[in-house]
Design a protein around this motif. Structure first.
Motif, PDB file in Angstrom:
ATOM      1  N   LEU A  97       0.836  -1.195   0.000  1.00  0.00           N
ATOM      2  CA  LEU A  97       0.000   0.000   0.000  1.00  0.00           C
ATOM      3  C   LEU A  97       0.873   1.247   0.000  1.00  0.00           C
ATOM      4  CD1 LEU A  97      -2.464  -1.173   2.791  1.00  0.00           C
ATOM      5  CD2 LEU A  97      -2.644  -1.551   0.333  1.00  0.00           C
ATOM      6  N   CYS A  98       0.438   2.257  -0.728  1.00  0.00           N
ATOM      7  CA  CYS A  98       1.171   3.523  -0.798  1.00  0.00           C
ATOM      8  C   CYS A  98       0.399   4.579  -0.011  1.00  0.00           C
ATOM      9  CB  CYS A  98       1.361   3.944  -2.250  1.00  0.00           C
ATOM     10  SG  CYS A  98       2.449   2.825  -3.178  1.00  0.00           S
ATOM     11  N   ALA A  99       0.948   4.934   1.148  1.00  0.00           N
ATOM     12  CA  ALA A  99       0.240   5.836   2.054  1.00  0.00           C
ATOM     13  C   ALA A  99      -0.011   7.197   1.428  1.00  0.00           C
ATOM     14  CB  ALA A  99       1.026   5.985   3.355  1.00  0.00           C
ATOM     15  N   GLY A 100       0.925   7.652   0.590  1.00  0.00           N
ATOM     16  CA  GLY A 100       0.743   8.943  -0.057  1.00  0.00           C
ATOM     17  C   GLY A 100      -0.409   8.972  -1.030  1.00  0.00           C
ATOM     18  N   ASN A 101      -0.898   7.795  -1.399  1.00  0.00           N
ATOM     19  CA  ASN A 101      -2.051   7.700  -2.289  1.00  0.00           C
ATOM     20  C   ASN A 101      -3.335   7.447  -1.509  1.00  0.00           C
ATOM     21  OD1 ASN A 101      -2.941   7.849  -5.007  1.00  0.00           O
ATOM     22  ND2 ASN A 101      -3.204   5.635  -5.063  1.00  0.00           N
ATOM     23  N   GLY A 102      -3.225   7.461  -0.177  1.00  0.00           N
ATOM     24  CA  GLY A 102      -4.413   7.347   0.658  1.00  0.00           C
ATOM     25  C   GLY A 102      -4.683   5.969   1.210  1.00  0.00           C
ATOM     26  N   ALA A 103      -3.854   4.958   0.886  1.00  0.00           N
ATOM     27  CA  ALA A 103      -4.094   3.593   1.359  1.00  0.00           C
ATOM     28  C   ALA A 103      -3.057   3.244   2.424  1.00  0.00           C
ATOM     29  CB  ALA A 103      -4.006   2.609   0.200  1.00  0.00           C
ATOM     30  N   THR A 104      -3.525   2.793   3.584  1.00  0.00           N
ATOM     31  CA  THR A 104      -2.636   2.408   4.670  1.00  0.00           C
ATOM     32  C   THR A 104      -3.103   1.083   5.261  1.00  0.00           C
ATOM     33  OG1 THR A 104      -3.920   3.528   6.398  1.00  0.00           O
ATOM     34  CG2 THR A 104      -2.231   4.839   5.259  1.00  0.00           C
ATOM     35  N   ILE A 105      -2.202   0.418   5.953  1.00  0.00           N
ATOM     36  CA  ILE A 105      -2.563  -0.829   6.628  1.00  0.00           C
ATOM     37  C   ILE A 105      -3.626  -0.549   7.689  1.00  0.00           C
ATOM     38  CG2 ILE A 105      -1.698  -2.634   8.167  1.00  0.00           C
ATOM     39  CD1 ILE A 105       0.947  -2.513   6.621  1.00  0.00           C
ATOM     40  N   GLY A 106      -3.482   0.560   8.410  1.00  0.00           N
ATOM     41  CA  GLY A 106      -4.476   0.904   9.422  1.00  0.00           C
ATOM     42  C   GLY A 106      -5.864   1.071   8.836  1.00  0.00           C
ATOM     43  N   LEU A 107      -5.951   1.687   7.664  1.00  0.00           N
ATOM     44  CA  LEU A 107      -7.240   1.876   7.012  1.00  0.00           C
ATOM     45  C   LEU A 107      -7.847   0.530   6.633  1.00  0.00           C
ATOM     46  CD1 LEU A 107      -9.451   3.563   5.675  1.00  0.00           C
ATOM     47  CD2 LEU A 107      -7.999   3.756   3.660  1.00  0.00           C
ATOM     48  N   VAL A 108      -7.044  -0.360   6.063  1.00  0.00           N
ATOM     49  CA  VAL A 108      -7.559  -1.679   5.684  1.00  0.00           C
ATOM     50  C   VAL A 108      -8.012  -2.446   6.922  1.00  0.00           C
ATOM     51  CG1 VAL A 108      -7.024  -3.860   4.549  1.00  0.00           C
ATOM     52  CG2 VAL A 108      -6.118  -1.737   3.618  1.00  0.00           C
ATOM     53  N   GLN A 109      -7.238  -2.346   8.004  1.00  0.00           N
ATOM     54  CA  GLN A 109      -7.650  -3.025   9.241  1.00  0.00           C
ATOM     55  C   GLN A 109      -8.995  -2.491   9.722  1.00  0.00           C
ATOM     56  OE1 GLN A 109      -5.916  -5.666  11.347  1.00  0.00           O
ATOM     57  NE2 GLN A 109      -8.128  -5.629  11.664  1.00  0.00           N
ATOM     58  N   ARG A 110      -9.193  -1.188   9.638  1.00  0.00           N
ATOM     59  CA  ARG A 110     -10.478  -0.627  10.071  1.00  0.00           C
ATOM     60  C   ARG A 110     -11.621  -1.138   9.207  1.00  0.00           C
ATOM     61  NH1 ARG A 110      -7.268   3.979  11.119  1.00  0.00           N
ATOM     62  NH2 ARG A 110      -7.780   5.008   9.157  1.00  0.00           N
ATOM     63  N   LEU A 111     -11.385  -1.271   7.897  1.00  0.00           N
ATOM     64  CA  LEU A 111     -12.430  -1.811   7.029  1.00  0.00           C
ATOM     65  C   LEU A 111     -12.776  -3.249   7.417  1.00  0.00           C
ATOM     66  CD1 LEU A 111     -11.256  -0.435   3.558  1.00  0.00           C
ATOM     67  CD2 LEU A 111     -13.223   0.316   4.885  1.00  0.00           C
ATOM     68  N   VAL A 112     -11.742  -4.044   7.721  1.00  0.00           N
ATOM     69  CA  VAL A 112     -11.976  -5.419   8.169  1.00  0.00           C
ATOM     70  C   VAL A 112     -12.750  -5.425   9.481  1.00  0.00           C
ATOM     71  CG1 VAL A 112     -10.832  -7.500   9.049  1.00  0.00           C
ATOM     72  CG2 VAL A 112      -9.995  -6.400   6.960  1.00  0.00           C
ATOM     73  N   ASP A 113     -12.387  -4.524  10.381  1.00  0.00           N
ATOM     74  CA  ASP A 113     -13.032  -4.460  11.693  1.00  0.00           C
ATOM     75  C   ASP A 113     -14.520  -4.152  11.607  1.00  0.00           C
ATOM     76  OD1 ASP A 113     -10.668  -5.039  13.007  1.00  0.00           O
ATOM     77  OD2 ASP A 113     -10.182  -2.946  13.453  1.00  0.00           O
ATOM     78  N   PHE A 114     -14.958  -3.545  10.511  1.00  0.00           N
ATOM     79  CA  PHE A 114     -16.379  -3.257  10.360  1.00  0.00           C
ATOM     80  C   PHE A 114     -17.220  -4.529  10.271  1.00  0.00           C
ATOM     81  CE2 PHE A 114     -15.230   1.035   8.332  1.00  0.00           C
ATOM     82  CZ  PHE A 114     -15.412   1.700   9.529  1.00  0.00           C
ATOM     83  N   GLY A 115     -16.576  -5.652   9.983  1.00  0.00           N
ATOM     84  CA  GLY A 115     -17.284  -6.925  10.013  1.00  0.00           C
ATOM     85  C   GLY A 115     -17.907  -7.368   8.712  1.00  0.00           C
ATOM     86  N   ASP A 116     -17.544  -6.726   7.596  1.00  0.00           N
ATOM     87  CA  ASP A 116     -18.084  -7.152   6.305  1.00  0.00           C
ATOM     88  C   ASP A 116     -17.480  -8.512   5.940  1.00  0.00           C
ATOM     89  OD1 ASP A 116     -18.750  -7.555   3.620  1.00  0.00           O
ATOM     90  OD2 ASP A 116     -18.689  -5.431   3.162  1.00  0.00           O
ATOM     91  N   PRO A 117     -18.309  -9.556   5.773  1.00  0.00           N
ATOM     92  CA  PRO A 117     -17.780 -10.892   5.500  1.00  0.00           C
ATOM     93  C   PRO A 117     -16.912 -10.963   4.248  1.00  0.00           C
ATOM     94  CG  PRO A 117     -20.119 -11.004   6.052  1.00  0.00           C
ATOM     95  CD  PRO A 117     -19.779  -9.551   5.880  1.00  0.00           C
ATOM     96  N   SER A 118     -17.152 -10.090   3.263  1.00  0.00           N
ATOM     97  CA  SER A 118     -16.396 -10.155   2.014  1.00  0.00           C
ATOM     98  C   SER A 118     -14.926  -9.802   2.215  1.00  0.00           C
ATOM     99  CB  SER A 118     -17.016  -9.228   0.967  1.00  0.00           C
ATOM    100  OG  SER A 118     -16.860  -7.865   1.340  1.00  0.00           O
ATOM    101  N   LEU A 119     -14.593  -9.137   3.333  1.00  0.00           N
ATOM    102  CA  LEU A 119     -13.215  -8.733   3.588  1.00  0.00           C
ATOM    103  C   LEU A 119     -12.475  -9.713   4.492  1.00  0.00           C
ATOM    104  CD1 LEU A 119     -13.677  -4.893   4.082  1.00  0.00           C
ATOM    105  CD2 LEU A 119     -13.062  -6.125   2.005  1.00  0.00           C
ATOM    106  N   ALA A 120     -13.144 -10.774   4.935  1.00  0.00           N
ATOM    107  CA  ALA A 120     -12.507 -11.736   5.832  1.00  0.00           C
ATOM    108  C   ALA A 120     -11.299 -12.404   5.190  1.00  0.00           C
ATOM    109  CB  ALA A 120     -13.517 -12.782   6.283  1.00  0.00           C
ATOM    110  N   VAL A 121     -11.303 -12.507   3.853  1.00  0.00           N
ATOM    111  CA  VAL A 121     -10.192 -13.153   3.149  1.00  0.00           C
ATOM    112  C   VAL A 121      -8.869 -12.428   3.416  1.00  0.00           C
ATOM    113  CG1 VAL A 121     -10.563 -11.817   1.037  1.00  0.00           C
ATOM    114  CG2 VAL A 121      -9.458 -14.055   0.902  1.00  0.00           C
ATOM    115  N   LEU A 122      -8.930 -11.139   3.724  1.00  0.00           N
ATOM    116  CA  LEU A 122      -7.716 -10.367   3.953  1.00  0.00           C
ATOM    117  C   LEU A 122      -7.008 -10.745   5.241  1.00  0.00           C
ATOM    118  CD1 LEU A 122      -8.876  -6.802   2.840  1.00  0.00           C
ATOM    119  CD2 LEU A 122      -7.708  -8.548   1.502  1.00  0.00           C
TER     120      LEU A 122
END
Length: 507
Positions: free
Chosen positions: A196-221
Motif C-alpha cells: 500500500l502507498c500511504a501517499g495515495n491514501g491507502a494504509t494498513i491501518g485503514l484496511v484493518q479498520r475496514l476489516v473491523d467493520f465486520g463485512d464478510p467479504s473482507l474476511a479473506v484479507l
C-alpha cells in the motif's frame, strides 16, 4: 532463486520497472518486466486486436519462459491495471506461482472489467458510456503532464521522472478496460501480499479498520497467506522509491509482512466499537426510520444535534454506524446538555456514494425536524471523518434553521486516490458561501498528513471569509481520538466543543 515478473499499469510500459529490477537482480534474484501488447513499443498491435485477454497471454508467456526444472519461485507483481492480467495469468498457472503482489491497487473480482478500477469517477462514467455505446476498439489517450493525478498521487515522483513518464506514455486500448476478468478460482490458493502507498491514501491501518467493520467479504484479507506492507509515497513507487520497493518485494517473496487481525477476534475491540471515554447517564434510544433519537426528560420542543458518521463503511458492517459507541456517546452527551441527540445511518458504502449519502443525510434531518419533540428552527449538524465532505452542501447553502456546523477529525477535500476531481464535495471551496454560519472544528494534532492537509486548506479558506470558525485542538490526538489512544486533552476538548455547539443553538 526467485523470479519477479512485473506488470505495469495503464499507459506505461516495462521501462518503469528498470530501477526496481536492477535492485532485485543485485540482491540475487531475477526480474522480468512484461512488455504488454499494444502498450509497449516492443509489442505493437492495432487497438482493435488488444484486450485484457491479450495481456493475460503476455504474462502467461513470461511465466512459461521461466525454466520450471530449475525450481525457481515465481512472484508476480501487478501495479494498478497490471493486477488484472497478473491475476488472470496466475489463475491459469497457479501451480507455478509462489506469490502475487498487489502493488497499490484494488482487488479485482471474477467477471468485473478493469474499468471498475479506474479511480477517477467522472472518467469511469464517461468510459462506461462508451462501452454501452459499443465503442470497444478505440483507445484512451494518456494523461498530459499535469493530469497524472487523476490516476493516483504523484507524491515523491521527481519532475524529471514525471516528464519521462509523460513522454513515454501511450494510449490504452479500450478492450483492456472493457473486457471482464475471468477467473476459475485456482488463484485463491496462491499466497498474496498487498503493498500500500500511504501517499495515495491507502494504509494498513485503514484496511484493518475496514476489516473491523465486520463485512464478510473482507474476511479473506485476514487469512494467514495474506500479508501487507506500506510505503510512505505516492502511487508510482517504482519511480519515487525503487530501492524501498525492491526491498519490500524481496521481503514479500520471503513471506514477511504485516498480518491483519480478524474482525471479532481475541484482540481488543476495534476502535469504532470501544467505549466512549465520558461517563454518561444511560438514555434509551427512540428509533424513527433511519435515525435514533436520544431525548432528555422534560418539556419540549428542544434543539437537536444530528451526528453524521464517516466512511465509506461497507454495507455489510455490523453493528451499523448509528449504534457505534462514539456516535451514541456524542448523542447522549448532547442530551445531558438538554439537546436532542441524533444518530443516523447513510449509504456511504463506496467512494462513489457521496451523492446518495448526501441525500440520506438531508432526508434524515427533515425527519428529525418534523418530530414534535424537536425545535425545527434550531438544528446543529456534526460530521465525522470521511463524512466531512458531506458538509459541502450545508456550507454552500446554509438554511435559516441551521444554527451551527461541527466536525471531528474531518476529511475536508477528496484524497488523491479517491478519483473525485471536479466533484462538488469540496468543503474548502464552499465555506466562502457559508456567510456567518458558526463552524466548530475538532482538529487532531497527530492526523495523517494527507488528511491534515485538507483541514489546513479549509482553515485557510474559512479565515479568508465571513464564516465564524472555532478550532478545538487535540494536540496529541489521532484520527478517531475518542477511542484510539485518547490523550488526556480528549475529554476537555469534547466538552468544550459540545458546549460551543449548544451555545450556538441556545444563544
Amino acid at each position: 532463486m526467485r523470479v519477479f515478473i512485473m506488470v505495469a499499469g495503464v499507459f506505461t510500459g516495462a521501462h518503469v520497472w528498470q530501477e526496481t529490477a536492477e535492485r532485485l537482480v543485485a540482491a540475487g534474484g531475477a526480474a522480468h518486466a512484461v512488455p504488454l501488447t499494444g502498450i509497449d513499443p516492443a509489442r505493437p498491435a492495432a487497438p482493435a486486436h488488444v484486450g485484457l485477454e491479450t495481456h493475460i497471454e503476455d504474462v502467461i508467456a513470461a511465466i512459461d519462459a521461466v525454466d520450471a526444472a530449475s525450481g525457481p519461485e515465481v512472484v508476480l507483481v501487478g501495479h494498478d491495471y497490471g493486477i488484472h492480467p497478473v491475476l488472470g495469468a496466475a489463475d491459469r498457472r497457479a501451480e507455478r506461482i509462489a506469490r502475487v503482489v498487489y502493488l497499490d491497487c484494488g482487488m479485482p473480482q471474477n467477471g468485473v472489467p478493469p474499468l471498475a478500477a479506474v479511480p477517477d469517477q467522472a472518467l469511469r462514467a464517461q468510459l462506461a458510456g462508451r462501452a454501452e455505446a459499443g465503442e470497444r476498439e478505440g483507445v484512451l489517450a494518456p494523461p498530459a503532464h499535469d493530469e497524472w493525478g487523476r490516476w493516483g498521487s504523484t507524491a515523491d515522483v521527481g519532475e524529471a521522472a514525471l516528464e519521462r513518464l509523460t513522454a513515454s506514455a501511450v494510449p490504452q486500448p479500450l478492450g483492456t478496460l472493457f473486457q471482464p476478468l475471468r477467473l476459475s478460482g485456482a488463484v485463491a490458493s496462491v499466497p498474496v501480499t498487498g503493498v500500500l502507498c500511504a501517499g495515495n491514501g491507502a494504509t494498513i491501518g485503514l484496511v484493518q479498520r475496514l476489516v473491523d467493520f465486520g463485512d464478510p467479504s473482507l474476511a479473506v484479507l485476514t487469512e494467514p497467506q495474506v500479508s501487507f506492507f506500506e510505503l510512505p509515497t505516492g502511487h508510482w513507487p517504482m519511480l519515487s522509491c525503487p530501492d524501498a520497493l525492491a526491498e519490500v518485494l524481496l521481503r514479500a517473496a520471503a513471506g514477511e509482512g504485516h498480518r491483519l487481525r480478524p474482525a471479532g477476534g481475541d484482540a481488543s475491540a476495534p476502535a469504532h466499537l470501544r467505549p466512549f471515554p465520558l461517563e454518561l447517564p444511560e438514555l434509551p434510544r427512540d428509533r424513527q426510520g433511519q435515525v435514533d433519537l436520544y431525548v432528555p426528560d422534560g418539556e419540549g420542543p428542544r434543539p437537536a444535534v444530528v451526528f453524521v458518521h464517516g466512511g465509506p463503511v461497507p454495507a455489510g458492517a455490523r453493528p451499523r454506524p448509528r449504534e457505534w459507541p462514539t456516535l451514541v456517546g456524542h448523542a447522549r452527551l448532547a442530551a445531558t446538555e438538554g439537546m436532542v441527540g441524533v444518530t443516523l445511518d447513510h449509504r456511504l458504502h463506496d467512494l462513489a456514494d457521496y451523492d446518495r449519502a448526501a441525500e440520506d443525510v438531508a432526508a434524515a434531518v427533515e425527519l428529525v425536524r418534523a418530530d414534535a419533540r424537536v425545535d425545527a428552527d434550531r438544528i446543529a449538524l456534526w460530521f465525522f471523518s470521511g463524512g466531512g465532505l458531506l458538509t459541502t452542501d450545508w456550507l454552500a447553502r446554509p438554511p435559516a434553521w441551521l444554527s451551527c456546523l461541527a466536525a471531528s477529525y474531518p476529511i475536508l477535500a477528496p484524497l488523491p486516490a479517491w478519483g473525485m476531481s471536479g466533484s462538488r464535495f469540496h468543503p474548502a471551496g464552499a465555506v466562502d458561501q457559508a456567510g456567518s454560519l458558526p463552524v466548530v472544528l475538532l482538529r487532531a494534532g497527530r492526523e495523517a498528513p494527507e488528511i491534515a492537509a485538507t483541514v489546513d486548506a479549509f482553515v485557510t479558506a474559512a479565515k479568508g471569509c465571513a464564516a465564524r470558525l472555532e478550532l478545538v485542538d487535540v494536540p496529541n490526538g489521532h484520527h478517531g481520538f475518542e477511542t484510539i489512544d485518547p490523550p488526556e486533552e480528549t475529554l476537555p476538548a469534547l466538552r468544550h466543543a459540545m458546549r460551543s455547539v449548544v451555545g450556538h443553538l441556545t444563544g
